[in-house]
Scaffold this active site. Structure first.
Site, PDB file in Angstrom:
ATOM      1  N   LYS A  35       0.819  -1.215   0.000  1.00 20.17           N
ATOM      2  CA  LYS A  35       0.000   0.000   0.000  1.00 20.17           C
ATOM      3  C   LYS A  35       0.860   1.276   0.000  1.00 20.17           C
ATOM      4  O   LYS A  35       2.050   1.229   0.336  1.00 20.17           O
ATOM      5  CB  LYS A  35      -0.921  -0.022   1.227  1.00 20.17           C
ATOM      6  CG  LYS A  35      -1.934  -1.172   1.234  1.00 20.17           C
ATOM      7  CD  LYS A  35      -2.831  -1.064   2.465  1.00 20.17           C
ATOM      8  CE  LYS A  35      -3.884  -2.162   2.505  1.00 20.17           C
ATOM      9  NZ  LYS A  35      -4.782  -1.990   3.677  1.00 20.17           N
TER      10      LYS A  35
ATOM     11  N   TYR B 285     -12.513  -1.888  -3.225  1.00 23.07           N
ATOM     12  CA  TYR B 285     -12.936  -2.040  -1.833  1.00 23.07           C
ATOM     13  C   TYR B 285     -14.463  -1.917  -1.666  1.00 23.07           C
ATOM     14  O   TYR B 285     -14.940  -1.606  -0.573  1.00 23.07           O
ATOM     15  CB  TYR B 285     -12.233  -1.016  -0.952  1.00 23.07           C
ATOM     16  CG  TYR B 285     -10.822  -1.424  -0.544  1.00 23.07           C
ATOM     17  CD1 TYR B 285     -10.594  -2.534   0.272  1.00 23.07           C
ATOM     18  CD2 TYR B 285      -9.712  -0.684  -0.943  1.00 23.07           C
ATOM     19  CE1 TYR B 285      -9.320  -2.897   0.668  1.00 23.07           C
ATOM     20  CE2 TYR B 285      -8.417  -1.044  -0.551  1.00 23.07           C
ATOM     21  CZ  TYR B 285      -8.239  -2.148   0.257  1.00 23.07           C
ATOM     22  OH  TYR B 285      -6.967  -2.514   0.659  1.00 23.07           O
TER      23      TYR B 285
ATOM     24  N   PHE C 206     -14.969   3.653   7.906  1.00 25.75           N
ATOM     25  CA  PHE C 206     -13.607   4.018   7.494  1.00 25.75           C
ATOM     26  C   PHE C 206     -13.431   4.041   5.978  1.00 25.75           C
ATOM     27  O   PHE C 206     -12.320   4.245   5.488  1.00 25.75           O
ATOM     28  CB  PHE C 206     -12.588   3.053   8.130  1.00 25.75           C
ATOM     29  CG  PHE C 206     -12.833   1.593   7.812  1.00 25.75           C
ATOM     30  CD1 PHE C 206     -12.407   1.044   6.603  1.00 25.75           C
ATOM     31  CD2 PHE C 206     -13.477   0.770   8.718  1.00 25.75           C
ATOM     32  CE1 PHE C 206     -12.622  -0.297   6.303  1.00 25.75           C
ATOM     33  CE2 PHE C 206     -13.709  -0.572   8.433  1.00 25.75           C
ATOM     34  CZ  PHE C 206     -13.283  -1.100   7.217  1.00 25.75           C
TER      35      PHE C 206
ATOM     36  N   ARG D  58      -1.933 -14.437   4.398  1.00 26.16           N
ATOM     37  CA  ARG D  58      -2.623 -13.788   5.526  1.00 26.16           C
ATOM     38  C   ARG D  58      -1.806 -13.945   6.810  1.00 26.16           C
ATOM     39  O   ARG D  58      -1.751 -13.037   7.634  1.00 26.16           O
ATOM     40  CB  ARG D  58      -4.031 -14.393   5.719  1.00 26.16           C
ATOM     41  CG  ARG D  58      -5.006 -14.159   4.581  1.00 26.16           C
ATOM     42  CD  ARG D  58      -5.428 -12.721   4.428  1.00 26.16           C
ATOM     43  NE  ARG D  58      -6.022 -12.158   5.623  1.00 26.16           N
ATOM     44  CZ  ARG D  58      -6.681 -10.982   5.632  1.00 26.16           C
ATOM     45  NH1 ARG D  58      -6.847 -10.283   4.510  1.00 26.16           N
ATOM     46  NH2 ARG D  58      -7.154 -10.500   6.754  1.00 26.16           N
TER      47      ARG D  58
ATOM     48  N   THR E 226      -4.996  -7.230  11.020  1.00 28.25           N
ATOM     49  CA  THR E 226      -5.329  -5.945  10.386  1.00 28.25           C
ATOM     50  C   THR E 226      -4.778  -4.775  11.201  1.00 28.25           C
ATOM     51  O   THR E 226      -4.207  -3.836  10.643  1.00 28.25           O
ATOM     52  CB  THR E 226      -6.868  -5.813  10.260  1.00 28.25           C
ATOM     53  OG1 THR E 226      -7.360  -6.975   9.586  1.00 28.25           O
ATOM     54  CG2 THR E 226      -7.258  -4.569   9.489  1.00 28.25           C
TER      55      THR E 226
ATOM     56  N   ARG F  45       2.891  -6.665   9.070  1.00 30.45           N
ATOM     57  CA  ARG F  45       2.224  -5.544   9.735  1.00 30.45           C
ATOM     58  C   ARG F  45       2.878  -5.196  11.070  1.00 30.45           C
ATOM     59  O   ARG F  45       2.966  -4.034  11.450  1.00 30.45           O
ATOM     60  CB  ARG F  45       0.729  -5.836   9.867  1.00 30.45           C
ATOM     61  CG  ARG F  45       0.014  -5.632   8.510  1.00 30.45           C
ATOM     62  CD  ARG F  45      -1.369  -6.177   8.493  1.00 30.45           C
ATOM     63  NE  ARG F  45      -2.152  -5.703   7.357  1.00 30.45           N
ATOM     64  CZ  ARG F  45      -3.322  -6.221   7.009  1.00 30.45           C
ATOM     65  NH1 ARG F  45      -3.838  -7.231   7.705  1.00 30.45           N
ATOM     66  NH2 ARG F  45      -3.977  -5.748   5.976  1.00 30.45           N
TER      67      ARG F  45
ATOM     68  N   ASN G 284      -1.728   0.146   7.085  1.00 25.50           N
ATOM     69  CA  ASN G 284      -1.204  -1.151   7.522  1.00 25.50           C
ATOM     70  C   ASN G 284      -0.419  -1.891   6.444  1.00 25.50           C
ATOM     71  O   ASN G 284      -0.266  -3.106   6.501  1.00 25.50           O
ATOM     72  CB  ASN G 284      -2.319  -2.003   8.139  1.00 25.50           C
ATOM     73  CG  ASN G 284      -3.435  -2.303   7.169  1.00 25.50           C
ATOM     74  OD1 ASN G 284      -3.375  -1.902   6.010  1.00 25.50           O
ATOM     75  ND2 ASN G 284      -4.439  -3.025   7.623  1.00 25.50           N
TER      76      ASN G 284
ATOM     77  N   HIS H 238      -2.163  -5.493   1.644  1.00 26.66           N
ATOM     78  CA  HIS H 238      -3.473  -6.130   1.474  1.00 26.66           C
ATOM     79  C   HIS H 238      -3.214  -7.551   1.001  1.00 26.66           C
ATOM     80  O   HIS H 238      -2.291  -7.791   0.224  1.00 26.66           O
ATOM     81  CB  HIS H 238      -4.301  -5.406   0.406  1.00 26.66           C
ATOM     82  CG  HIS H 238      -5.476  -6.223  -0.069  1.00 26.66           C
ATOM     83  ND1 HIS H 238      -6.685  -6.202   0.589  1.00 26.66           N
ATOM     84  CD2 HIS H 238      -5.602  -7.117  -1.077  1.00 26.66           C
ATOM     85  CE1 HIS H 238      -7.513  -7.054  -0.019  1.00 26.66           C
ATOM     86  NE2 HIS H 238      -6.880  -7.618  -1.038  1.00 26.66           N
TER      87      HIS H 238
ATOM     88  N   GLU I 139      -9.924 -10.567  -7.283  1.00 27.11           N
ATOM     89  CA  GLU I 139      -8.989  -9.443  -7.126  1.00 27.11           C
ATOM     90  C   GLU I 139      -7.843  -9.520  -8.139  1.00 27.11           C
ATOM     91  O   GLU I 139      -7.391  -8.493  -8.656  1.00 27.11           O
ATOM     92  CB  GLU I 139      -8.464  -9.412  -5.683  1.00 27.11           C
ATOM     93  CG  GLU I 139      -9.558  -9.042  -4.697  1.00 27.11           C
ATOM     94  CD  GLU I 139      -9.150  -9.121  -3.228  1.00 27.11           C
ATOM     95  OE1 GLU I 139      -9.989  -8.781  -2.377  1.00 27.11           O
ATOM     96  OE2 GLU I 139      -8.000  -9.517  -2.918  1.00 27.11           O
TER      97      GLU I 139
HETATM   98  P1  ADP Z   1      -7.656  -6.833   6.008  1.00 29.32           P
HETATM   99  O1  ADP Z   1      -6.891  -5.846   5.142  1.00 29.32           O
HETATM  100  O2  ADP Z   1      -6.815  -7.372   7.121  1.00 29.32           O
HETATM  101  O3  ADP Z   1      -8.324  -7.921   5.200  1.00 29.32           O
HETATM  102  P2  ADP Z   1     -10.305  -5.609   6.278  1.00 29.32           P
HETATM  103  O4  ADP Z   1     -10.669  -6.325   5.020  1.00 29.32           O
HETATM  104  O5  ADP Z   1     -11.194  -5.767   7.462  1.00 29.32           O
HETATM  105  O6  ADP Z   1      -8.818  -5.989   6.743  1.00 29.32           O
HETATM  106  O7  ADP Z   1     -10.204  -4.045   5.991  1.00 29.32           O
HETATM  107  C1  ADP Z   1      -9.656  -3.555   4.788  1.00 29.32           C
HETATM  108  C2  ADP Z   1      -8.741  -2.400   5.092  1.00 29.32           C
HETATM  109  O8  ADP Z   1      -9.511  -1.310   5.598  1.00 29.32           O
HETATM  110  C3  ADP Z   1      -7.700  -2.657   6.179  1.00 29.32           C
HETATM  111  O9  ADP Z   1      -6.546  -3.309   5.698  1.00 29.32           O
HETATM  112  C4  ADP Z   1      -7.393  -1.255   6.651  1.00 29.32           C
HETATM  113  O10 ADP Z   1      -6.496  -0.579   5.762  1.00 29.32           O
HETATM  114  C5  ADP Z   1      -8.752  -0.588   6.557  1.00 29.32           C
HETATM  115  N1  ADP Z   1      -9.442  -0.634   7.854  1.00 29.32           N
HETATM  116  C6  ADP Z   1     -10.056  -1.695   8.415  1.00 29.32           C
HETATM  117  N2  ADP Z   1     -10.585  -1.390   9.617  1.00 29.32           N
HETATM  118  C7  ADP Z   1     -10.289  -0.074   9.826  1.00 29.32           C
HETATM  119  C8  ADP Z   1     -10.547   0.867  10.883  1.00 29.32           C
HETATM  120  N3  ADP Z   1     -11.222   0.498  11.985  1.00 29.32           N
HETATM  121  N4  ADP Z   1     -10.088   2.124  10.744  1.00 29.32           N
HETATM  122  C9  ADP Z   1      -9.415   2.523   9.643  1.00 29.32           C
HETATM  123  N5  ADP Z   1      -9.125   1.687   8.597  1.00 29.32           N
HETATM  124  C10 ADP Z   1      -9.544   0.412   8.692  1.00 29.32           C
HETATM  125 MG    MG Z   2      -9.841  -7.774   3.785  1.00 27.80          MG
END
Ligand code: ADP
Ligand code: MG
Length: 140
Positions: A11, A51, A59, A87, A93, A104, A114, A117, A128
C-alpha cells in the site's frame, strides 16, 4: 495442500517509505513467488471499486483516500496454500494485534496505514487478481 495464487498489494504508506523490496523479501523468504507485479497509482474510482465490499463501513472514505495518496504495488503471489499463508505472513489488520515477525508488526503504522493487502479466500483471490491483471501479465 495445493499450489494457489493470491492477490497482494503493497500500500501507499509502505511504497512512500521505500519498503517495496523489504516487504517482497518477506514473501519470498516464506516460500511465496511473485508471478506478477506492477506499480500503479490508483484512481478514486479504482479504489472504490476494489474495496466496494467495505463501502458502508465508517472508514471507507479514509481507506479510499489512503489508497489514492501514492503508488501501490499490485502483485500475484504463488505457492503452497498461498492464500492462507499470505494472511499469516501479513499479520492482523491492526498492527497492535499482529504477531512478531509479521509484515504488519514490522512495518505498519496503524490500522488504516497497515502496509499490505492480501486476499482472504479463493473466490476473492480470483476476483482481485482479475481486477488488476490480464492473464498475459501473470507468468509463473
Ligand atoms: P484486512 O486488510 O486485514 O483484510 P479488512 O478487510 O477488514 O482488513 O479491511 C480492509 C482495510 O480497511 C484494512 O486493511 C485497513 O487498511 C482498513 N481498515 C479496516 N478497519 C479499519 C478501521 N477500523 N479504521 C481505519 N481503517 C480500517
Ligand atoms: Mg480484507
Amino acid at each position: 495442500m495445493a499450489i494457489e495464487r493470491t492477490f497482494s498489494m503493497i500500500k501507499p504508506d509502505a511504497t512512500k517509505r521505500n519498503l517495496t523490496g523489504a516487504i517482497t523479501k518477506v514473501f519470498e523468504d516464506n516460500g511465496l513467488r511473485v508471478v506478477a507485479s506492477k506499480r500503479v497509482w490508483m484512481s478514486k474510482r479504482e479504489a472504490e471499486g476494489f474495496y466496494a465490499v467495505h463501502k458502508e463501513r465508517p472508514f471507507f472514505g479514509e481507506l479510499v483516500e489512503g489508497m489514492t495518496s501514492g503508488p501501490t504495488v499490485v502483485q500475484v503471489l504463488e505457492g503452497e496454500n498461498a492464500i492462507l499463508k499470505n494472511r499469516e505472513i501479513m499479520g492482523a489488520t491492526n498492527p497492535a494485534n499482529a504477531d512478531e515477525g509479521t509484515i504488519r508488526k514490522m512495518f505498519a503504522l496503524s490500522i488504516g496505514e497497515n502496509s499490505v493487502h492480501g486476499s482472504d479466500a479463493p473466490e476473492t483471490a480470483a476476483q482481485e487478481i482479475k481486477y488488476w491483471f490480464a492473464d498475459t501479465e501473470i507468468v509463473g
